[in-house]
Write a protein that holds these residues in place. Sequence first.
Motif, mmCIF file in Angstrom:
data_model
loop_
_atom_site.group_PDB
_atom_site.id
_atom_site.type_symbol
_atom_site.label_atom_id
_atom_site.label_comp_id
_atom_site.label_asym_id
_atom_site.label_seq_id
_atom_site.Cartn_x
_atom_site.Cartn_y
_atom_site.Cartn_z
ATOM 1 N N GLN A 166 -3.177 -1.299 0.665
ATOM 2 C CA GLN A 166 -1.819 -1.827 0.706
ATOM 3 C C GLN A 166 -1.378 -2.238 -0.697
ATOM 4 N N ARG A 167 -2.248 -2.928 -1.401
ATOM 5 C CA ARG A 167 -1.929 -3.351 -2.774
ATOM 6 C C ARG A 167 -1.663 -2.134 -3.658
ATOM 7 N N ALA A 168 -2.496 -1.112 -3.530
ATOM 8 C CA ALA A 168 -2.329 0.090 -4.339
ATOM 9 C C ALA A 168 -1.004 0.781 -4.016
ATOM 10 N N ALA A 169 -0.660 0.841 -2.747
ATOM 11 C CA ALA A 169 0.599 1.486 -2.343
ATOM 12 C C ALA A 169 1.802 0.721 -2.902
ATOM 13 N N ILE A 170 1.747 -0.607 -2.848
ATOM 14 C CA ILE A 170 2.847 -1.424 -3.370
ATOM 15 C C ILE A 170 2.907 -1.305 -4.889
ATOM 16 N N ALA A 171 1.757 -1.317 -5.538
ATOM 17 C CA ALA A 171 1.720 -1.175 -6.997
ATOM 18 C C ALA A 171 2.304 0.171 -7.415
ATOM 19 N N ALA A 172 1.971 1.232 -6.686
ATOM 20 C CA ALA A 172 2.495 2.562 -7.013
ATOM 21 C C ALA A 172 4.006 2.614 -6.797
#
Length: 101
Positions: free
Chosen positions: A19-25
């Motif tokens: 989830q963090r990676a998706a939001i960061a991207a």
Amino acid sequence: MSESKEPKAMSLRFPDPQQRAAIAAAAKNAGVSMQDYILSAAFERATAVEATFLEHFEASVARSHEAFAAEPSGVDPNSEQRAAEQEARRGLENHGQGHAA
């Protein structure tokens, strides 16, 4: 104890690393910080909720207006009732004159 007036950073903890990676991207693609991206998304969601609420509220007001317009209300006095109320009010106001406050 002195309190700092500076804004504090948002805590951006995510239990799910995906989830963090998706939001960061998504934030990177939008060209903004993660904090700005999250705040913007929260604002958009709140605005959408508000718009939905107002839409349903306006529909409710319209239905209520139609219902009250369809039948005379027992709350809305007719002209005779209004005249009697005004006369009673004048009587109370005149009766109160001459008394010390």
